[in-house]
Design an enzyme around this catalytic site. Structure first.
Site, short mmCIF file in Angstrom:
data_model
loop_
_atom_site.label_atom_id
_atom_site.label_comp_id
_atom_site.label_asym_id
_atom_site.label_seq_id
_atom_site.Cartn_x
_atom_site.Cartn_y
_atom_site.Cartn_z
N PHE A 100 -19.52 -0.35 -1.58
CA PHE A 100 -19.21 -1.01 -0.40
C PHE A 100 -18.70 -0.08 0.82
O PHE A 100 -18.34 1.25 0.68
CB PHE A 100 -17.63 -2.41 -0.85
CG PHE A 100 -18.12 -3.31 -1.20
CD1 PHE A 100 -19.13 -3.04 -2.47
CD2 PHE A 100 -18.18 -4.27 -0.12
CE1 PHE A 100 -19.10 -4.61 -2.53
CE2 PHE A 100 -19.18 -5.54 -0.49
CZ PHE A 100 -19.04 -5.63 -1.87
N TYR A 123 -12.78 7.57 -13.92
CA TYR A 123 -13.16 6.41 -13.00
C TYR A 123 -13.63 4.93 -13.45
O TYR A 123 -12.85 3.39 -13.25
CB TYR A 123 -13.66 6.66 -11.35
CG TYR A 123 -13.50 5.12 -10.82
CD1 TYR A 123 -12.56 5.02 -9.72
CD2 TYR A 123 -15.28 4.49 -10.37
CE1 TYR A 123 -13.02 3.65 -8.46
CE2 TYR A 123 -14.57 3.67 -9.62
CZ TYR A 123 -14.39 3.13 -9.17
OH TYR A 123 -13.88 2.34 -8.27
N ASP A 170 3.92 1.71 -4.71
CA ASP A 170 3.01 3.03 -5.11
C ASP A 170 3.07 1.65 -6.83
O ASP A 170 4.16 1.48 -6.78
CB ASP A 170 3.99 3.99 -5.45
CG ASP A 170 3.32 4.72 -6.97
OD1 ASP A 170 1.88 3.99 -7.29
OD2 ASP A 170 3.91 5.81 -7.23
N VAL A 171 2.02 1.59 -6.49
CA VAL A 171 1.80 0.37 -7.70
C VAL A 171 1.92 0.70 -9.17
O VAL A 171 2.22 -0.03 -10.21
CB VAL A 171 0.27 -0.78 -7.18
CG1 VAL A 171 -0.08 -1.34 -5.71
CG2 VAL A 171 -0.70 0.60 -7.13
N ASP A 202 0.93 -1.21 0.59
CA ASP A 202 0.35 -0.11 -0.15
C ASP A 202 1.08 1.35 0.07
O ASP A 202 1.98 1.06 0.65
CB ASP A 202 -0.51 -0.16 1.06
CG ASP A 202 -2.13 0.48 1.24
OD1 ASP A 202 -2.26 2.14 1.09
OD2 ASP A 202 -3.37 -0.21 0.67
#
Ligand SMILES: NC(=O)c1ccc[n+]([C@@H]2O[C@H](COP(=O)([O-])OP(=O)(O)OC[C@H]3O[C@@H](n4cnc5c(N)ncnc54)[C@H](O)[C@@H]3O)[C@@H](O)[C@H]2O)c1
Length: 253
Positions: free
Chosen positions: A192, A159, A57-58, A36
């Site tokens: 969610f 998004y 950092d993905v 994360d």
């Protein structure tokens, strides 16, 4: 795939759906590494479940390479990857102040799409040389799309298009890795109850929850994690994106 003793990587594992997935995997005996950007969040969840938290950092090639290598040193190469890291960004394509800032659009694509692809390529490369397990399986990759991939609302252009691309990535990846016994699926959650949502005022959360046909509430992170575990357990589940939304179909706004 049986998860007992298997190395797993969960991105976005410091919060929300990723944290719940990390907990479920650890409870099922997996060796869990939580990656994360929020290193402290990942470390806190890791301490709770006996896993490891790694700052990452993905969207960055080097950062992800280092994090996957770090996880492999601790647990061995991961056979399970759950991509949960993601960000939302609201904004019309052309708003009151003019066209959407291109860098803001690109950042959502970099994290939600390129970040997912980045971890997929690295974890798959590590799993391909491993011995096959029961039924010829070598690994399972689960990514996180969104119902916005199908019903993106006004203001969700960045998004929704990032998540539609995660949907589009799933089948070619499943096909490519099929000969090696690595399955690839994605989950498209509805609404969610996570820190991403909890930032909204309570009345907005209540009205969003009430828009869900059944059950008329926000989903619980444990319910997302339960679907991840079901995908892992079922060897026929492959190349599919599964909606998890209580029959929600989002309106234009
Ligand atoms: N909560 C919902 O209703 C919902 C609905 C549909 C899809 N999703 C998707 O589910 C995933 C998880 O969302 P959540 O609700 O748990 O949100 P969250 O904000 O609770 O968790 C997301 C995590 O991703 C991490 N992250 C962000 N950018 C990162 C980066 N560049 N590198 C590494 N980590 C990064 C954040 O630090 C955070 O810990 C996201 O991809 C989100 O788009 C959520």
């Amino acid at each position: 795939m049986r998860t007992e003793g298997i190395a797993a990587i969960v991105t976005g594992g410091g919060s929300g759906l990723g944290a719940a997935t990390g907990r479920a995997l650890a409870a099922a005996g997996a060796k869990v590494a939580l990656l994360d950007l929020n290193e402290a969040g990942a470390a806190a969840v890791a301490a709770e479940i006996g896993g490891i938290g790694i700052g990452c950092d993905v969207s960055d090639a080097r950062s992800a390479e280092a994090a996957v290598a770090h996880a492999a040193e601790a647990h061995g190469p991961a056979r399970i990857l759950v991509n949960c890291a993601g960000v939302v960004n609201a904004g019309r394509i052309v708003g009151r102040k003019g066209p959407l800032d291109l860098a803001a659009y690109a950042r959502v694509i970099e994290i939600n799409l390129i970040g997912t692809f980045n971890l997929m390529r690295l974890v798959a490369a590590g799993a391909l040389p491993l011995d096959p397990l029961e039924g010829g399986e070598r690994g399972v990759i689960v990514s996180t799309a969104s119902v916005a991939a199908y019903e993106g609302q006004i203001g969700q252009a960045a998004y929704a298009s990032s998540k539609a691309a995660v949907v589009g990535l799933t089948l070619p990846a499943a096909r490519e890795f099929a000969p090696a016994g690595i399955r690839v699926c994605a989950i498209a959650p509805g609404l969610f109850e996570t820190p991403m949502m909890k930032g909204l005022p309570q009345e907005v959360q209540d009205s969003l929850g009430a828009a869900v046909p059944f059950p008329p509430r926000l989903g619980r992170p444990e319910e997302y994690a339960a679907l991840v575990m079901a995908i892992l357990a079922n060897p026929m589940m492959n190349g599919e994106v599964i909606r998890l939304d209580g029959a929600l179909r989002m309106q234009a706004k």
